[in-house]
Scaffold this motif. Sequence first.
Motif, PDB file in Angstrom:
ATOM      1  N   SER A 155       0.661  -1.400   0.013  1.00  0.00           N
ATOM      2  CA  SER A 155       0.082  -0.129  -0.041  1.00  0.00           C
ATOM      3  C   SER A 155       0.961   1.341   0.120  1.00  0.00           C
ATOM      4  CB  SER A 155      -0.931   0.023   1.168  1.00  0.00           C
ATOM      5  OG  SER A 155      -0.223  -0.005   2.527  1.00  0.00           O
ATOM      6  N   ALA A 156       2.056   1.031   0.245  1.00  0.00           N
ATOM      7  CA  ALA A 156       3.163   2.355   0.235  1.00  0.00           C
ATOM      8  C   ALA A 156       3.374   2.703  -1.246  1.00  0.00           C
ATOM      9  CB  ALA A 156       4.533   1.846   1.097  1.00  0.00           C
ATOM     10  N   SER A 157       3.820   3.902  -1.380  1.00  0.00           N
ATOM     11  CA  SER A 157       4.167   4.461  -2.720  1.00  0.00           C
ATOM     12  C   SER A 157       5.060   5.537  -2.508  1.00  0.00           C
ATOM     13  CB  SER A 157       2.754   5.313  -3.407  1.00  0.00           C
ATOM     14  OG  SER A 157       2.283   6.052  -2.850  1.00  0.00           O
ATOM     15  N   GLY A 158       6.314   5.195  -3.314  1.00  0.00           N
ATOM     16  CA  GLY A 158       7.309   6.217  -3.272  1.00  0.00           C
ATOM     17  C   GLY A 158       8.646   5.547  -3.660  1.00  0.00           C
ATOM     18  N   THR A 159       9.636   6.473  -4.100  1.00  0.00           N
ATOM     19  CA  THR A 159      10.881   5.748  -4.737  1.00  0.00           C
ATOM     20  C   THR A 159      12.011   6.718  -4.340  1.00  0.00           C
ATOM     21  OG1 THR A 159       9.772   5.624  -7.055  1.00  0.00           O
ATOM     22  CG2 THR A 159      12.292   5.773  -7.054  1.00  0.00           C
ATOM     23  N   ALA A 160      12.994   5.989  -3.944  1.00  0.00           N
ATOM     24  CA  ALA A 160      14.297   6.397  -3.112  1.00  0.00           C
ATOM     25  C   ALA A 160      14.993   6.868  -4.556  1.00  0.00           C
ATOM     26  CB  ALA A 160      14.974   5.541  -2.478  1.00  0.00           C
ATOM     27  N   ALA A 161      15.237   8.118  -4.251  1.00  0.00           N
ATOM     28  CA  ALA A 161      16.453   8.746  -5.344  1.00  0.00           C
ATOM     29  C   ALA A 161      17.758   8.553  -4.937  1.00  0.00           C
ATOM     30  CB  ALA A 161      16.089  10.337  -5.180  1.00  0.00           C
ATOM     31  N   GLY A 162      18.639   8.639  -5.970  1.00  0.00           N
ATOM     32  CA  GLY A 162      20.095   8.843  -5.545  1.00  0.00           C
ATOM     33  C   GLY A 162      20.873   7.809  -6.907  1.00  0.00           C
ATOM     34  N   ILE A 163      22.103   7.997  -6.673  1.00  0.00           N
ATOM     35  CA  ILE A 163      23.096   7.287  -7.676  1.00  0.00           C
ATOM     36  C   ILE A 163      22.761   5.676  -7.887  1.00  0.00           C
ATOM     37  CG2 ILE A 163      25.405   6.837  -8.309  1.00  0.00           C
ATOM     38  CD1 ILE A 163      24.463   9.641  -8.864  1.00  0.00           C
ATOM     39  N   PRO A 164      22.506   5.362  -8.971  1.00  0.00           N
ATOM     40  CA  PRO A 164      22.110   3.837  -9.264  1.00  0.00           C
ATOM     41  C   PRO A 164      23.396   2.957  -8.633  1.00  0.00           C
ATOM     42  CG  PRO A 164      21.575   4.897 -11.283  1.00  0.00           C
ATOM     43  CD  PRO A 164      22.202   5.973 -10.531  1.00  0.00           C
ATOM     44  N   LEU A 165      23.030   1.950  -7.934  1.00  0.00           N
ATOM     45  CA  LEU A 165      23.744   0.749  -7.702  1.00  0.00           C
ATOM     46  C   LEU A 165      23.253  -0.619  -7.815  1.00  0.00           C
ATOM     47  CD1 LEU A 165      26.455   0.351  -5.773  1.00  0.00           C
ATOM     48  CD2 LEU A 165      25.027   0.168  -3.638  1.00  0.00           C
ATOM     49  N   THR A 166      24.079  -1.544  -8.277  1.00  0.00           N
ATOM     50  CA  THR A 166      23.648  -2.756  -8.349  1.00  0.00           C
ATOM     51  C   THR A 166      24.443  -3.622  -7.467  1.00  0.00           C
ATOM     52  OG1 THR A 166      23.420  -2.635 -10.786  1.00  0.00           O
ATOM     53  CG2 THR A 166      23.542  -4.751 -10.029  1.00  0.00           C
ATOM     54  N   VAL A 167      24.007  -4.489  -6.567  1.00  0.00           N
ATOM     55  CA  VAL A 167      24.536  -5.299  -5.682  1.00  0.00           C
ATOM     56  C   VAL A 167      24.598  -6.633  -5.839  1.00  0.00           C
ATOM     57  CG1 VAL A 167      24.760  -5.665  -3.111  1.00  0.00           C
ATOM     58  CG2 VAL A 167      24.151  -3.401  -3.742  1.00  0.00           C
ATOM     59  N   THR A 168      25.555  -7.298  -6.162  1.00  0.00           N
ATOM     60  CA  THR A 168      25.558  -8.894  -6.374  1.00  0.00           C
ATOM     61  C   THR A 168      26.280  -9.457  -5.141  1.00  0.00           C
ATOM     62  OG1 THR A 168      25.419  -8.644  -8.698  1.00  0.00           O
ATOM     63  CG2 THR A 168      26.239 -10.675  -7.924  1.00  0.00           C
ATOM     64  N   LEU A 169      25.566 -10.466  -4.421  1.00  0.00           N
ATOM     65  CA  LEU A 169      25.935 -11.174  -3.185  1.00  0.00           C
ATOM     66  C   LEU A 169      26.266 -12.564  -3.821  1.00  0.00           C
ATOM     67  CD1 LEU A 169      24.075  -9.725  -0.236  1.00  0.00           C
ATOM     68  CD2 LEU A 169      26.171  -9.149  -1.251  1.00  0.00           C
ATOM     69  N   THR A 170      27.300 -13.201  -3.600  1.00  0.00           N
ATOM     70  CA  THR A 170      27.448 -14.604  -3.931  1.00  0.00           C
ATOM     71  C   THR A 170      27.550 -15.472  -2.474  1.00  0.00           C
ATOM     72  OG1 THR A 170      28.619 -14.249  -5.804  1.00  0.00           O
ATOM     73  CG2 THR A 170      28.852 -16.414  -5.249  1.00  0.00           C
ATOM     74  N   LEU A 171      26.592 -16.442  -2.549  1.00  0.00           N
ATOM     75  CA  LEU A 171      26.585 -17.097  -1.264  1.00  0.00           C
ATOM     76  C   LEU A 171      27.184 -18.254  -1.435  1.00  0.00           C
ATOM     77  CD1 LEU A 171      25.121 -16.960   1.591  1.00  0.00           C
ATOM     78  CD2 LEU A 171      23.319 -18.134   0.866  1.00  0.00           C
ATOM     79  N   VAL A 172      28.309 -18.799  -0.563  1.00  0.00           N
ATOM     80  CA  VAL A 172      28.911 -19.883  -0.724  1.00  0.00           C
ATOM     81  C   VAL A 172      29.243 -20.575   0.600  1.00  0.00           C
ATOM     82  CG1 VAL A 172      30.316 -19.215  -2.680  1.00  0.00           C
ATOM     83  CG2 VAL A 172      31.200 -18.857  -0.468  1.00  0.00           C
ATOM     84  N   ASN A 173      29.332 -21.817   0.645  1.00  0.00           N
ATOM     85  CA  ASN A 173      29.435 -22.775   1.854  1.00  0.00           C
ATOM     86  C   ASN A 173      30.952 -22.722   2.647  1.00  0.00           C
ATOM     87  OD1 ASN A 173      29.181 -24.601   3.985  1.00  0.00           O
ATOM     88  ND2 ASN A 173      28.780 -26.398   2.550  1.00  0.00           N
TER      89      ASN A 173
END
Length: 268
Positions: free
Chosen positions: A98-116
């Motif tokens: 039900s919330a509406s809004g967008t966070a402004a800012g410099i774009p960032l792509t985050v990739t996490l690699t989960l390992v054992n």
Amino acid sequence: MHEHDHEHDDGGLAQDLKLLRASMERRALLRFALGASLLPLIGCGGADTSGDGTTGDGTCSRIPTETAGPYPGDGSNGPNVLTETGIVRSDIRTSVGSASGTAAGIPLTVTLTLVNASGTCEPLQGYAIYLWHCDREGRYSLYSSGVTSQNYLRGVQETDANGQVTFTTIFPACYSGRWPHIHFEIYPALASATKAGNKIATSQLALPKASCDEVYATTGYSASVSNLKQVSLSSDNVFSDGADTQLATVTGNTTDGYVAKLNVPIAV
């Protein structure tokens, strides 16, 4: 003199020099090949030499357990965004439900690699990662004044066959007293990523200073400039005991955006 020695007699000095250069080039190539073959054996920590979180020697250091902080939004301290429709997503810049809004800012792509970390650093598929962080002004959705009705910059994803999740977000601010960071929790499956009690690990990702300096020089991040000057990785209350395994590798620029990558070894 052996028969094969006569093969080079007719060329004189010029032929000898040519052969010597060829021999040196072959040796240099051999040294290069040998060095390249050893690279996968160097370390683990935050260095991903294969693209899937492994390093070749079958070992990696477990990422430190860190606090979820006062604004987790996982039901352990107030609101629980994990039960919201639409929270399982890759782009976390907008609010869901039900919330509406967008966070402004410099774009960032985050990739996490989960390992054992208990095995041979093999990718962990089918786990869930909940990621969240503050906005450009240093506010946390659901908690901070002005954004309590928002739930942006929060999202959950399931790790793929490479143990990876990738989030599209914005570069977080540096607020007073903390080094720029991103929170995340790990759950054994997507179905269990509904409340904090089901998580199996909690940690934080640190952002490198060079990238922070570039981003904070842009419009909207002015408060982060002075805040960053008052803190360091060595003085931060989370990363002061060592951030080698939590410091992301970041590439990019303020025009095209940034990409942050981090290997996340956990014991399972």
